[in-house]
Design an enzyme around this catalytic site. Structure first.
Site: not given
Ligand code: NAD
Length: 287
Positions: A53, A97, A120
């Site tokens: 990412k 994460q 997200d």
């Protein structure tokens, strides 16, 4: 006739080209999109995902800030750090994460991230918005699947869609996003009796179960579109999806490969959400 291969890498590349233009436009106004990435503990797979990412951000001009936090961090410390990032105007997206260490309250963490920086798409506000059609940020993997279908000019409205897998990050939001586009959606999962009874009806079959070769040719309709979200590592180290690609591609009209299908789109949609967040924040600031 063998299926058309849906090239996720090509779409990801084309979309990322467009991102550069948007980032330049923001730059001309003095804004650089910023993504904070919190990596908690030392799970090697998580470190690999975060690395990808960060690299993708750099390639298009998003400033990313990775914070490695110890697995021993307390809930209060982690929530406190998120609150600080919520207030930081240089940060437009906050990504924690997953998975998190067992003692961390994941639901609290996801709800503490400001819905306006939830790139997200896991905050309850954005999850609820998938039901009502008011979501700000859609979760990246199913969002990437929708983009792939659009890019391939595959109609969604009125189609029979079967989603295999009902997780919060892929299967459930996938089903809601396709329902919002007027598909007739069935959701299957590990407790579904006779999976093939459903999959055989699908005009579009989306598979996100994490089981290699779960879908074999006799389970699909001739001419179906097959989207394989699965990523499985085989004992020999190779990566495979959830679909028997060799067999199913002889019967489907279009299919995503693994790797090179859905995977490249997931990170691409994270970049898209981060840039859009910066654009939204800038537009609000101007008015
Ligand atoms: P998960 O383990 O959280 O959920 C799996 C779902 O599949 C569950 O609903 C389960 O009931 C269902 N399932 C399991 N076995 C089944 C079976 N035999 N028949 C029918 N349903 C079954 O997984 P997830 O996080 O949703 O991920 C699913 C897969 O997608 C994994 O392989 C994961 O690595 C992959 N994935 C890929 C991307 C990407 O960018 N391409 C992103 C996220 C996840």
């Amino acid at each position: 006739m063998p299926a058309r291969i849906i090239d996720g890498r090509a779409l990801a590349k084309a979309m990322r080209g467009g991102f550069v233009t948007r980032i330049e436009a923001l730059g001309a106004e003095g804004v650089t999109p910023g993504l904070a990435v919190l990596l908690i503990g030392d799970d090697p797979a998580s470190a690999v995902y975060v690395g990808r990412k960060v690299k993708a951000c750099a390639a298009v001009g998003i400033a990313s800030f990775t914070e490695r936090l110890p697995a021993s961090i307390s809930n209060a410390e982690l929530l406190g750090r998120i609150v600080e990032l919520n207030a930081d105007p240089a940060i437009h997206g906050i990504l924690v994460q997953l998975p998190l260490p067992a003692h961390i309250d994941m639901a609290r963490v996801l709800e503490t991230i400001s819905a306006d920086k939830d790139v997200d798409g896991f905050h309850l506000y954005n999850v609820g918005g998938l039901v009502t059609g008011t979501t700000v940020f859609s979760p990246c993997t199913p969002y990437g699947v929708v983009k792939l279908l659009e890019y391939e000019n595959i109609p969604i409205e009125g189609q029979n869609v079967v989603v295999v897998g009902a997780s919060n990050i892929v299967g459930k939001p996938m089903a809601l996003m396709l329902m919002a586009r007027d598909a007739t959606v069935s959701i299957c999962h590990a407790k579904t009796r006779d999976l093939a009874q459903y999959t055989i009806l699908a005009d579009i079959l989306v598979v996100a179960a994490g089981v290699p070769r779960l879908i074999v040719p006799q389970m699909i309709k001739h001419g179906a579109v097959v989207i394989d979200v699965g990523i499985n590592r085989l004992p020999d180290g190779s990566i495979t999806g959830d679909v028997d690609f060799e067999g199913v591609s002889q019967k489907a009209s279009a299919i995503t490969p693994v790797p090179g299908g859905v995977g490249p789109m997931t990170v691409t949609m994270l970049l898209d959400n981060t840039i859009r967040s910066a654009e939204r924040a800038h537009a609000l600031h101007r008015h």
